[in-house]
Motif scaffolding. Structure first.
Motif, mmCIF file in Angstrom:
data_model
loop_
_atom_site.group_PDB
_atom_site.id
_atom_site.type_symbol
_atom_site.label_atom_id
_atom_site.label_comp_id
_atom_site.label_asym_id
_atom_site.label_seq_id
_atom_site.Cartn_x
_atom_site.Cartn_y
_atom_site.Cartn_z
ATOM 1 N N ARG A 128 0.830 -1.218 0.000
ATOM 2 C CA ARG A 128 0.000 0.000 0.000
ATOM 3 C C ARG A 128 0.857 1.259 0.000
ATOM 4 N NH1 ARG A 128 -4.626 -2.035 4.401
ATOM 5 N NH2 ARG A 128 -5.814 -3.278 2.885
ATOM 6 N N MET A 152 -4.834 -10.620 -1.926
ATOM 7 C CA MET A 152 -5.767 -9.653 -1.351
ATOM 8 C C MET A 152 -5.447 -8.204 -1.701
ATOM 9 S SD MET A 152 -6.608 -11.494 2.300
ATOM 10 C CE MET A 152 -8.256 -10.780 2.444
ATOM 11 N N PRO A 177 -3.581 -3.939 7.483
ATOM 12 C CA PRO A 177 -4.753 -4.732 7.106
ATOM 13 C C PRO A 177 -5.468 -5.341 8.311
ATOM 14 C CG PRO A 177 -2.778 -6.048 6.829
ATOM 15 C CD PRO A 177 -2.314 -4.672 7.256
ATOM 16 N N PRO A 232 -6.547 -3.642 11.453
ATOM 17 C CA PRO A 232 -6.702 -2.460 12.317
ATOM 18 C C PRO A 232 -7.573 -2.749 13.530
ATOM 19 C CG PRO A 232 -8.205 -2.313 10.461
ATOM 20 C CD PRO A 232 -7.460 -3.618 10.300
ATOM 21 N N TYR A 247 -12.765 3.902 12.657
ATOM 22 C CA TYR A 247 -11.370 3.608 12.985
ATOM 23 C C TYR A 247 -10.482 4.813 12.677
ATOM 24 C CZ TYR A 247 -6.773 1.470 13.053
ATOM 25 O OH TYR A 247 -5.471 1.184 13.341
ATOM 26 N N TYR A 289 -14.138 -2.559 12.772
ATOM 27 C CA TYR A 289 -12.889 -2.128 12.105
ATOM 28 C C TYR A 289 -12.352 -3.254 11.218
ATOM 29 C CZ TYR A 289 -12.764 1.148 16.170
ATOM 30 O OH TYR A 289 -13.042 2.063 17.149
ATOM 31 N N ILE A 290 -12.319 -4.445 11.788
ATOM 32 C CA ILE A 290 -11.767 -5.586 11.054
ATOM 33 C C ILE A 290 -12.680 -5.956 9.884
ATOM 34 C CG2 ILE A 290 -11.200 -8.042 11.241
ATOM 35 C CD1 ILE A 290 -9.061 -6.356 12.563
ATOM 36 N N ARG A 340 -14.452 -3.981 8.129
ATOM 37 C CA ARG A 340 -14.231 -3.033 7.032
ATOM 38 C C ARG A 340 -12.935 -3.342 6.289
ATOM 39 N NH1 ARG A 340 -17.433 0.336 10.270
ATOM 40 N NH2 ARG A 340 -15.717 1.089 11.548
ATOM 41 N N SER A 341 -11.918 -3.784 7.051
ATOM 42 C CA SER A 341 -10.677 -4.186 6.380
ATOM 43 C C SER A 341 -10.917 -5.430 5.528
ATOM 44 C CB SER A 341 -9.575 -4.456 7.411
ATOM 45 O OG SER A 341 -8.405 -4.917 6.768
ATOM 46 N N ARG A 394 -12.755 -4.342 2.402
ATOM 47 C CA ARG A 394 -11.835 -3.673 1.475
ATOM 48 C C ARG A 394 -10.974 -4.674 0.720
ATOM 49 N NH1 ARG A 394 -7.060 0.190 3.959
ATOM 50 N NH2 ARG A 394 -5.891 0.559 2.023
ATOM 51 N N MET A 395 -10.566 -5.737 1.418
ATOM 52 C CA MET A 395 -9.638 -6.698 0.811
ATOM 53 C C MET A 395 -10.332 -7.817 0.046
ATOM 54 S SD MET A 395 -6.630 -6.797 3.699
ATOM 55 C CE MET A 395 -5.330 -7.197 2.524
#
Lengths: 441, 441
Positions: free
Chosen positions: A127, A164, A271, A273, A288, B156-157, B159-160, B163-164
Motif C-alpha cells: 500500500r 488480497m 490490514p 486495524p 477507525y 474495524y476488522i 471493514r478491512s 476492502r480486501m
C-alpha cells in the motif's frame, strides 16, 4: 577472534571431560558469566544447540511470571492494565528489543505471531509503495519478490497478501534480488538469515537495490535478532518482523515483533486495524482512526503472560553488547566446523557424507551451522539426518533437522560454551560412525 | 429460579455484614463450591464484578504454569513440542471449550486475538458464500452486515476484510438483521451479547434469517462463552470467534478461539495461511496445502505459556453445567436489579439518574447489568459514570464503565456470590448519593 587458533587437530576426548583447548577458549570468553542467567538443567553433559528453534529459559523468568500471575492478575486484576503497565507492554517490550536490532525507540511493537506480522508488513508495504508511486491496484507496482529459500510461512502469507491486494508473487534467490527488482516491484520479502542453511544475507545491499528500483523491503530477522548485529535503521529497512523465542529466549511461541521505520509509520495502513491500534481505543468509536507510531502495528488485546515473560527474558541482555555476541558466535561456529573436520575426517563415516551448507565466510554466516547429511548408497530410503539427529539426542546433544538431509546446530553465545561445541562435534562423529555402519551394512 | 423471591425491600446492611436473604441465597447455591477454585484475595470485602472484562485467577493455574515454564520449557526444551503436547494444544484446548459453546469436538482452534480471528472468519465466510453462489468478487454477494452496536474491533476488522475482498460493510441493528439480509448479503457479523448493554441476541433466529437469504453468519461470542448456554452446532452458526479471558478466566490477553462449522471446514479458505495450518508443516514445502479440520484456522507458532494457562483454567468447568451457570447468572442479575431498586429508590440520587440498559426479560439478558448514569443538571460536563465507578473502586466494588455514561457490572456465577451482589448494590447507592450531592452542589 583467533583465540582458538590452536584448536585444530585435537585428540578425541572421552566422557564429559573437556578438551583443553575448549577449556582455554571458555576461560577467555567474556560472555561466560551469561550462562548463569539461564536454566540449563538437563541430564549431566547435555549440550543444547537448538536455541535457534527454542531459546533456553532465563533464570529470572519463573519468579517474574509467578508475580505477574499471582499478584498482578490474581490480586490486582483489572487494575493491572494501568497499574502494572500491561497496556503499554507491547511498545515497552519493543523498545527493549530495539537496540538489539539497530532500531531507535518507538518503532517496534510486540504482539501476534511472526506470520501475522508478515501479513501486516507485506500488505502495509504494498500500500505504501502504491501510494508513493501514485498507482492503484492493477496500475503497476504489483509484484512481490519473495526470497526463494524463505521459511515457508513467509511465502504462504505473501501469496495471501498478494491475492488480497491484487499483486503477484515471484520467488527469487536473494543473490538475484537486486537484479530482479524493477519498475513493477512493490515489495521484496527477504530472510536475513536462511533458516535452513544459516546463510546471512546483506541487508544493506539488498535494501539499497530494492529502494533504487522504487520498492520497499520487509526483512524477516527471525534468525538474526539476538544472534548478530542487525542495523535496521542504519541500513534502511522499511519493515521487519522477528521472532522472540529463538535467540531472544522469550519462551515457546512468545509473541513476535514488527518494526515499521519511523518515516513510514504515518502512512502505514494496516490490514489488521484492531481496536488496540486505535488513536483512542477506549472511546469505543464506530470509526477507525489509527494511533501514531509503533502502536499502529497492534491488533487485539496484548497477550500479557507471554509478553511479560519475554520482557523479563530480555533482561539477560543488560550490559551485553551484540558485537561481543557476534564475535563469540563466529568463534563458536568456526570451532565447531574445525572440530567436525577433526572428528569426521574427510566428511565421511561409512556410507554417510557430511557437507557444510553454511558459508565459510564470516560475513555470510549466521549463528548456526547446517550440515547436509547424505547416504552414499544408491538405495537412499530414509533421511539419514533424521537417524543421526535421533542418535545425537539419545546421547544428550540437542540440535534439529530439516528434511531433506539437513542437520542444524544453533549456537547461542549467551549460554553455549566451547566445551559444548567440542562435545557436540565429538558425539556427532561417534553417531555418524555408528549410523554409517548401519547404513552400510 | 425464584429462590430469592423474598429478597426485595431488604433493609440496608452496613460494613461487610451479609444481608440475611443474600446469605440464604448463597446457602442454596449449588455452584457455591466453585468459588474456592479461584483466587479472590483482594482486600477484605472486595467485590469483583469485572469478570466480563478479565476473569479471576483459577487457583490451580500458578502451579501448572510454573511446571510449564520450569520443567517443560526449562528442562525438556524443544522436546516439549511433542512430549509435552505443545504442538496439539490449540485443538486440544479448543475441544475443552467446545462443550461450553455447544460444539462437537474438532471445530474449535485456540490462538491469536479475537480481532485476528474475526478477520479469518469474515474473509473465510465471504469466500465461502461466493463459492456457493458461484459469484466472483464484484459479481454479487458483496455486502457484509455488521451489528451496528458491535464491539468496535469487529467493525474495524470487518471493514478491512471488506476492502480486501471487494465487499462493502453496512451497519445494521441486530433487531433489523433478518430484514436487512437479502440477495446481496455475503456475511452477517453479530455480537451474541452486546458488550455495552448486556443484551443477549437470538443466535438461532438471526442465523436462520441470514441463511434463508443465502448468507453466512459469524458470531462473536466473547460475552456469552462461559456465561450462558451457546448452541453453535444446534443453532446453525457458520463461524464463531470468542474471547477466553472473560468468563473463561484464561488470563490477561489469553488467546481467542475460532469455530468453523464442520460442514464449512473443507471450504474454509483462510486469509492467514500460516505454516502451522499446513497439511504437513514440517515438510517445509514451498507450496501451501491446508490441513484438514480445525487446524486450518491456525496461523503461526502457538503461544504456549498463555495457551496452557488457559487450558488449566478450563479445568474449573469439570463437572459444572452451563445450564446451572445460566440459572445462577439470571438469579444474580435479577437480585442485583432488585437491590439497586432498593438502595437507589426511583433510580435517583441527587442530580444523578440511573436507568438499566440491560433488558429485563431473561431471554434477552447476558450475564452483566449495565446502568446508564446521567447527570440531570443541564450543565453536563464530566461523565458521571466515571466518577461513580471511581467511587465504587475506592470502596472495593470493582466494575467498569464505558463512555458515555455506562456503568457495567459483570456476574461470573462460578465465583460471584449473592452477598457480593448485595454489597455492590448497597455501595452503589452510597456512592451515587455522595456523587449526586457533589454533582448537585
Amino acid at each position: 577472534m583467533d583465540a582458538h587458533g590452536a584448536a585444530t587437530g585435537a585428540a578425541a576426548v572421552s566422557g564429559t571431560e573437556v578438551a583443553p583447548d575448549a577449556a582455554e577458549l571458555d576461560a577467555r570468553d567474556e560472555l561466560t558469566h551469561c550462562r548463569a542467567d539461564f536454566v540449563l538443567d538437563g541430564p549431566e553433559g547435555t549440550v543444547y544447540l537448538d536455541g535457534n528453534s527454542l531459546g533456553a529459559l532465563p533464570r529470572s523468568v519463573p519468579e517474574r511470571l509467578a508475580d505477574v500471575v499471582e499478584r498482578e492478575w490474581g490480586r490486582l486484576l483489572i487494575r493491572s492494565w494501568s497499574e502494572s503497565g500491561w497496556w503499554t507492554a507491547p511498545e515497552r517490550t519493543g523498545d527493549r528489543i530495539a537496540p538489539l536490532v539497530g532500531a531507535a525507540p518507538g518503532q517496534i511493537v510486540v504482539g501476534d505471531s511472526t506470520s501475522v506480522n508478515v501479513f501486516k508488513a507485506v500488505v502495509g508495504a504494498v500500500r505504501l509503495v502504491r501510494e508513493e508511486h501514485g498507482v492503484a491496484e492493477g496500475g503497476g507496482r504489483d509484484e512481490i519478490l519473495v526470497d526463494a529459500a524463505t521459511f515457508p510461512t513467509d511465502g504462504y502469507i505473501a501469496r495471501s497478501a498478494a491475492r488480497m491486494t491484487g499483486a503477484t508473487v515471484r520467488a527469487v534467490p536473494v543473490s538475484a534480488m537486486a537484479e530482479a527488482a524493477g519498475p513493477s516491484t512493490a515489495v521484496a520479502l527477504v530472510n536475513h538469515v536462511d533458516y535452513r542453511t544459516g546463510e546471512l544475507h546483506d541487508l544493506a545491499a539488498v535494501t539499497d537495490a530494492v529502494h533504487r528500483a522504487g520498492g520497499r523491503v520487509v526483512w524477516d530477522v527471525c534468525h538474526s535478532a539476538g544472534a548478530l548485529p542487525v542495523q535496521l535503521d542504519a541500513d534502511g529497512a522499511d519493515f521487519a518482523v522477528g521472532c522472540t523465542y529463538k535467540y531472544l529466549n522469550g519462551g515457546p511461541g512468545s509473541p513476535a515483533f514488527l518494526y515499521v521505520r519511523r518515516e513510514a509509520q504515518p502512512r502505514f495502513d494496516s490490514p489488521l486495524p484492531g481496536w488496540t491500534s486505535h488513536a483512542d481505543p477506549f472511546a469505543m468509536a464506530d470509526g477507525y482512526a489509527p494511533g501514531d507510531g509503533a502502536v499502529r502495528g497492534r491488533v487485539g488485546t496484548p497477550d500479557i503472560l507471554s509478553m511479560l515473560a519475554l520482557e523479563e527474558a530480555l533482561t539477560v541482555w543488560d550490559g551485553v553488547s551484540v558485537e561481543a555476541v557476534r564475535a563469540k558466535s563466529l568463534a563458536l561456529t568456526d570451532f565447531f566446523l574445525r572440530r567436525v573436520r577433526t572428528y569426521v575426517p574427510d566428511g565421511r563415516a561409512g556410507r554417510l557424507r557430511l557437507t557444510p551448507l553454511t558459508p565459510q565466510e564470516h560475513e555470510r554466516r549466521g549463528s548456526q551451522i547446517s550440515l547436509l547429511c547424505e547416504d552414499g548408497s544408491a538405495a537412499g530410503g530414509d533421511d539419514p539426518a533424521e537417524a543421526v539427529m535421533a542418535g545425537l539426542h539419545a546421547r544428550g546433544v540437542v540440535g534439529d533437522f530439516r528434511r531433506p538431509g539437513v542437520l542444524r546446530f544453533g549456537f547461542t553465545p549467551l549460554y553455549t560454551s566451547f566445551a559444548d561445541v567440542d562435545r557436540a562435534a565429538r558425539t556427532l562423529g561417534d553417531v555418524l560412525r555408528n549410523t554409517g555402519r548401519e547404513a552400510g551394512s
